[in-house]
Design an enzyme around this catalytic site. Structure first.
Site, PDB file in Angstrom:
ATOM      1  N   CYS A   2       0.849  -1.184   0.000  1.00 43.83           N
ATOM      2  CA  CYS A   2       0.000   0.000   0.000  1.00 43.83           C
ATOM      3  C   CYS A   2       0.890   1.240   0.000  1.00 43.83           C
ATOM      4  CB  CYS A   2      -0.867   0.022   1.244  1.00 43.83           C
ATOM      5  SG  CYS A   2      -1.782  -1.512   1.446  1.00 43.83           S
ATOM      6  N   ARG A  28       1.646   1.399  -6.009  1.00 46.46           N
ATOM      7  CA  ARG A  28       1.889   0.435  -4.936  1.00 46.46           C
ATOM      8  C   ARG A  28       0.653  -0.384  -4.600  1.00 46.46           C
ATOM      9  NH1 ARG A  28       6.602   1.704  -1.873  1.00 46.46           N
ATOM     10  NH2 ARG A  28       5.791   0.324  -0.285  1.00 46.46           N
ATOM     11  N   TRP A  74      -3.703  -2.067  -1.389  1.00 42.18           N
ATOM     12  CA  TRP A  74      -3.681  -3.349  -2.079  1.00 42.18           C
ATOM     13  C   TRP A  74      -4.120  -4.350  -1.017  1.00 42.18           C
ATOM     14  CZ3 TRP A  74      -1.538  -8.236  -1.765  1.00 42.18           C
ATOM     15  CH2 TRP A  74      -1.579  -9.002  -2.936  1.00 42.18           C
ATOM     16  N   ASN A  98       0.685   0.279   6.122  1.00 40.51           N
ATOM     17  CA  ASN A  98       1.197  -0.594   5.062  1.00 40.51           C
ATOM     18  C   ASN A  98       1.933  -1.735   5.739  1.00 40.51           C
ATOM     19  OD1 ASN A  98       2.266  -1.713   2.719  1.00 40.51           O
ATOM     20  ND2 ASN A  98       4.074  -0.384   2.797  1.00 40.51           N
ATOM     21  N   GLY A  99       1.535  -2.975   5.433  1.00 40.02           N
ATOM     22  CA  GLY A  99       2.189  -4.136   6.043  1.00 40.02           C
ATOM     23  C   GLY A  99       1.146  -5.121   6.522  1.00 40.02           C
ATOM     24  N   GLU A 476      10.328 -14.045 -19.679  1.00 40.38           N
ATOM     25  CA  GLU A 476      10.048 -12.652 -19.315  1.00 40.38           C
ATOM     26  C   GLU A 476       9.027 -12.051 -20.287  1.00 40.38           C
ATOM     27  OE1 GLU A 476      10.224 -10.757 -16.939  1.00 40.38           O
ATOM     28  OE2 GLU A 476      10.113  -8.740 -17.754  1.00 40.38           O
ATOM     29  N   LYS A 480       5.331 -10.507 -19.281  1.00 40.56           N
ATOM     30  CA  LYS A 480       4.860  -9.148 -19.629  1.00 40.56           C
ATOM     31  C   LYS A 480       3.450  -9.230 -20.205  1.00 40.56           C
ATOM     32  CE  LYS A 480       6.975  -7.156 -17.831  1.00 40.56           C
ATOM     33  NZ  LYS A 480       7.844  -7.665 -16.945  1.00 40.56           N
ATOM     34  N   GLU A 483       0.834 -10.171 -17.486  1.00 40.38           N
ATOM     35  CA  GLU A 483       0.632  -9.095 -16.505  1.00 40.38           C
ATOM     36  C   GLU A 483      -0.303  -8.011 -17.030  1.00 40.38           C
ATOM     37  OE1 GLU A 483       4.570  -8.334 -13.832  1.00 40.38           O
ATOM     38  OE2 GLU A 483       4.846  -8.063 -15.959  1.00 40.38           O
ATOM     39  N   HIS A 499       6.332 -33.076 -24.199  1.00 42.52           N
ATOM     40  CA  HIS A 499       6.093 -33.912 -23.018  1.00 42.52           C
ATOM     41  C   HIS A 499       4.799 -33.473 -22.324  1.00 42.52           C
ATOM     42  CE1 HIS A 499       9.898 -35.827 -23.608  1.00 42.52           C
ATOM     43  NE2 HIS A 499      10.490 -34.641 -23.670  1.00 42.52           N
ATOM     44  N   LYS A 598       3.208  -2.876  -7.488  1.00 42.75           N
ATOM     45  CA  LYS A 598       4.611  -2.754  -7.881  1.00 42.75           C
ATOM     46  C   LYS A 598       5.576  -3.292  -6.817  1.00 42.75           C
ATOM     47  CE  LYS A 598       7.799  -0.864 -10.591  1.00 42.75           C
ATOM     48  NZ  LYS A 598       8.006  -1.754 -11.728  1.00 42.75           N
TER      49      LYS A 598
HETATM   50  C1  G6P Z   1       6.063  -7.542  -8.224  1.00 37.57           C
HETATM   51  C2  G6P Z   1       6.037  -6.686  -9.475  1.00 37.57           C
HETATM   52  C3  G6P Z   1       6.991  -7.280 -10.513  1.00 37.57           C
HETATM   53  C4  G6P Z   1       8.391  -7.405  -9.924  1.00 37.57           C
HETATM   54  C5  G6P Z   1       8.379  -8.231  -8.637  1.00 37.57           C
HETATM   55  C6  G6P Z   1       9.723  -8.159  -7.917  1.00 37.57           C
HETATM   56  O1  G6P Z   1       5.495  -8.780  -8.473  1.00 37.57           O
HETATM   57  O2  G6P Z   1       4.728  -6.626  -9.993  1.00 37.57           O
HETATM   58  O3  G6P Z   1       7.037  -6.403 -11.630  1.00 37.57           O
HETATM   59  O4  G6P Z   1       9.226  -8.002 -10.856  1.00 37.57           O
HETATM   60  O5  G6P Z   1       7.404  -7.718  -7.734  1.00 37.57           O
HETATM   61  O6  G6P Z   1       9.932  -6.830  -7.524  1.00 37.57           O
HETATM   62  P1  G6P Z   1      11.327  -6.214  -7.158  1.00 37.57           P
HETATM   63  O7  G6P Z   1      11.021  -4.812  -6.737  1.00 37.57           O
HETATM   64  O8  G6P Z   1      11.886  -7.042  -6.033  1.00 37.57           O
HETATM   65  O9  G6P Z   1      12.185  -6.282  -8.368  1.00 37.57           O
END
Ligand code: G6P
Length: 603
Positions: A2, A28, A74, A98-99, A476, A480, A483, A499, A598
């Site tokens: 958050c 966040r 969040w 937050n936490g 990756e 993307k 997400e 397989h 994020k």
């Molecule tokens: C979240 C974000 C991802 C990110 C991951 C790790 O899941 O949505 O985009 O890669 O956290 O985050 P960090 O800040 O540790 O790279």
């Protein structure tokens, strides 16, 4: 996850400052939001399900305030609705948090036996009641905070207002980030720097089990015993423009476009003077094994790093998800280095894994984007990526910056260990110096990706395939797409497809693949033809002109032939752009995808 902000101002603009700060923190978490402010003799609370703009509409436009707290959520405990949204108020105390308070069930029972009752399903309301309980006992917010810190288990960054002290704002923290800052007429507390960049770029960091007392005139810091602390002023090296979209419609596309600069900025100090600058990187000579620990996109960067460290420097590398690593047997020794990769430097699992390694006295190195973040401060050594503020939830420029550092580490180690000759290292360094010019054409070619996106955006599923380094990059790429576009996309090692998973391939199933390794490409091509025989449509990224001519390939993106060191950048940028264009056509909320956040500061 958050975002929280608190403002104590000599002006009557606190509401605007809180809303502006929350907008900057919205990445966040963004399922509900709220704020509390002092109006005459009362604390007014406004909350809503939804975004900051929904909150803005609910606020009484006539109101002005000079002190208040705000929150963008969040959800962890309880669904995203108005009751569960912060701030929470119990008795005399109002807080944003937050936490996660892990022992909240136990505390709740205890507080219920004292007569407290609860409206929401949140742990935060319990934390608020606990603070109120001790406030009622001691008639001192500071004392209540000190006891709270002894009793609450879990993580918290809390902003607090008390009904009886309407000119003071309190901030306390454990395991969740919290900064304090002052501009000429206002003092702030916030979970993250972008919230305050509009007003100042100097700040103070609160450490675990510390709290701050904030008025419009000053900020005072204390440890958990209530003893005053002196704090060092920190400087954030960015302007407010760094956290704005500029002329782009989304942060994500702005951040994708910034990559030629951010990769170069990250590499420059280590490549500008050939070997002399490469030697600024930490030596890996003494290590027999490296564990790389990260989450999400940073974990994928780790996989790319493993490829280069193993192939070129002959160091065995394990790449581990932090959420698994933190609970598994570690097999550490003085000959094992653990590298933690994180954009935010706050990811809870990565931080917890780091704490465990430190407890076991392992050697640690961080590759981190956010300066002075928790992980950056806790590792033995840190290398900062220079990606700048990354706001879009889907990480792009942080990934390529992490990969840049890992590649340079592999080159350093290869040179030190003699697995590469000086001349070879110098040749690759020289090639990296020209990377920027090679990336620019890829970014200016948006029509190419738009055309493919037109063909793909209504598909029900999309496959990504590759071998070796291509497999890592495809993972990756597939992440993307998932997400931001919500199209289920599976990434498979090309050889593993038959397989089981090939059963999902049917007429017109799109397969995206990359072939950039002459040794593996023929194998991948055979696997692609197996899918073609079952009706798949193949989209290939390759630097091999011969493969590009193959009649079974439906669409080709031909890359310039380079050494392998440049391949990760050349392959991932098209995949990022493709995911972006597809999400755009699907009208998705690209910068704030459904359910994501994020900085994942909870386990
Ligand atoms: C979240 C974000 C991802 C990110 C991951 C790790 O899941 O949505 O985009 O890669 O956290 O985050 P960090 O800040 O540790 O790279």
């Amino acid at each position: 996850m958050c975002g929280i902000i608190g403002v104590a101002s000599k002006t009557n603009q606190a509401l605007q400052m809180i809303l502006q700060g929350l907008e900057k923190l919205e990445y966040r978490g963004y399922d509900s939001a709220g704020l509390a402010y002092v109006k005459e003799n009362n604390i007014v609370i406004t909350k809503t399900k939804g975004r900051i703009k929904d909150l803005e509409e609910k606020i009484n436009k006539q109101d002005h305030a000079s002190i208040g707290i705000g929150h963008t959520r969040w959800a962890t405990h309880g669904e995203a609705n108005e009751i569960n949204a912060h701030p929470h108020q119990v008795g005399k105390i109002t807080i944003v948090h937050n936490g996660i308070i892990e022992n909240y069930q136990e505390l709740k029972k205890k507080l219920e036996s004292f007569g407290y009752s609860f409206r929401s399903s949140t742990d935060t309301e319990v934390a608020c009641a606990l603070l109120d309980y001790y406030y009622q006992q001691t008639k001192s917010v500071e004392k209540a905070i000190q006891v709270f810190m002894k009793e609450a288990i879990g993580s918290y960054a809390i902003g607090l207002l008390c009904q009886e002290e309407k000119e003071t704002l309190y901030a306390l923290k454990k395991d969740s980030p919290l900064i304090l800052a002052s501009s000429k007429d206002t003092n702030f507390m916030a979970s993250d720097i972008p919230a305050i960049l509009e007003y100042t770029n100097t700040y103070y960091l609160l450490d675990d089990y510390e709290y701050a007392v904030i008025t419009q005139d000053q900020i005072s810091f204390y440890n958990k015993e209530g003893e005053p602390l002196q704090k060092e002023e920190k400087h954030y090296d960015a302007t407010k423009e760094a956290s704005s979209k500029g002329s782009y419609p989304h942060y994500m596309i702005k951040e994708i476009m910034e990559q030629p600069d951010t990769i170069w900025k990250t590499m420059e100090p280590f490549v500008e003077d050939g070997l002399a600058s490469l030697k600024k990187l930490p030596s890996l000579k003494k290590y027999d094994r490296i564990d790389i620990v990260a989450c999400g996109t940073a974990w994928h960067a780790g996989l790319v790093g493993k490829y280069f460290l193993e192939e070129y420097a002959s160091i065995p590398v394990d790449v581990c998800l932090a959420s698994e690593y933190r609970y598994k047997r570690l097999f550490l020794s003085s000959r094992v280095l653990v590298i933690f990769i994180s954009q935010s430097g706050e990811t809870a699992d990565t931080l917890a894994a780091l704490k465990r390694v430190k407890q076991e006295e392992g050697d640690t190195l961080g590759i981190i984007n956010v300066k002075d973040s928790s992980i950056a401060r806790f590792v033995d050594r840190v290398i900062y990526t220079q990606a700048g503020c990354e706001i879009a939830v889907a990480s792009t420029k942080a990934f390529t910056a992490q990969v840049a550092i890992l590649i340079l580490l592999a080159l350093t180690a290869a040179y030190e260990k003699g697995t590469m000759k000086e001349k070879e290292v110098l040749t690759f360094l020289e090639e990296l110096r020209h990377l920027k010019a090679k990336l620019t054409p890829l970014l200016s070619n948006r029509e190419v990706y738009q055309k493919i996106a037109e063909e793909l955006y209504q598909k029900e599923d999309i496959f990504y395939l590759g071998r070796g380094l291509d497999y890592d990059l495809m993972m990756e790429g597939a992440l993307k797409l998932k997400e931001i576009s919500y199209i289920p996309s599976v990434c498979y090692a090309a050889g593993e497809l038959k397989h089981g998973t090939i059963s999902l391939v049917k007429e017109a199933t799109p397969i995206i693949a990359s072939c950039t390794n002459p040794l593996l490409d023929p194998k991948t091509m055979s696997n692609l033809k197996e899918t073609k025989a079952r009706g798949a449509k193949i989209y290939l990224i390759t630097n091999n002109e011969e493969l590009a001519k193959d009649k079974d390939i439906d669409s080709v993106l031909l890359l310039e032939k380079t050494s392998e060191f440049l391949v990760p950048f050349l392959v991932i940028i098209p995949l990022q752009l493709l995911a972006y264009e597809i999400a755009l056509l699907r009208k998705c909320d690209i910068d704030k995808p459904r359910n994501l956040a994020k900085a994942v500061t909870v386990e």
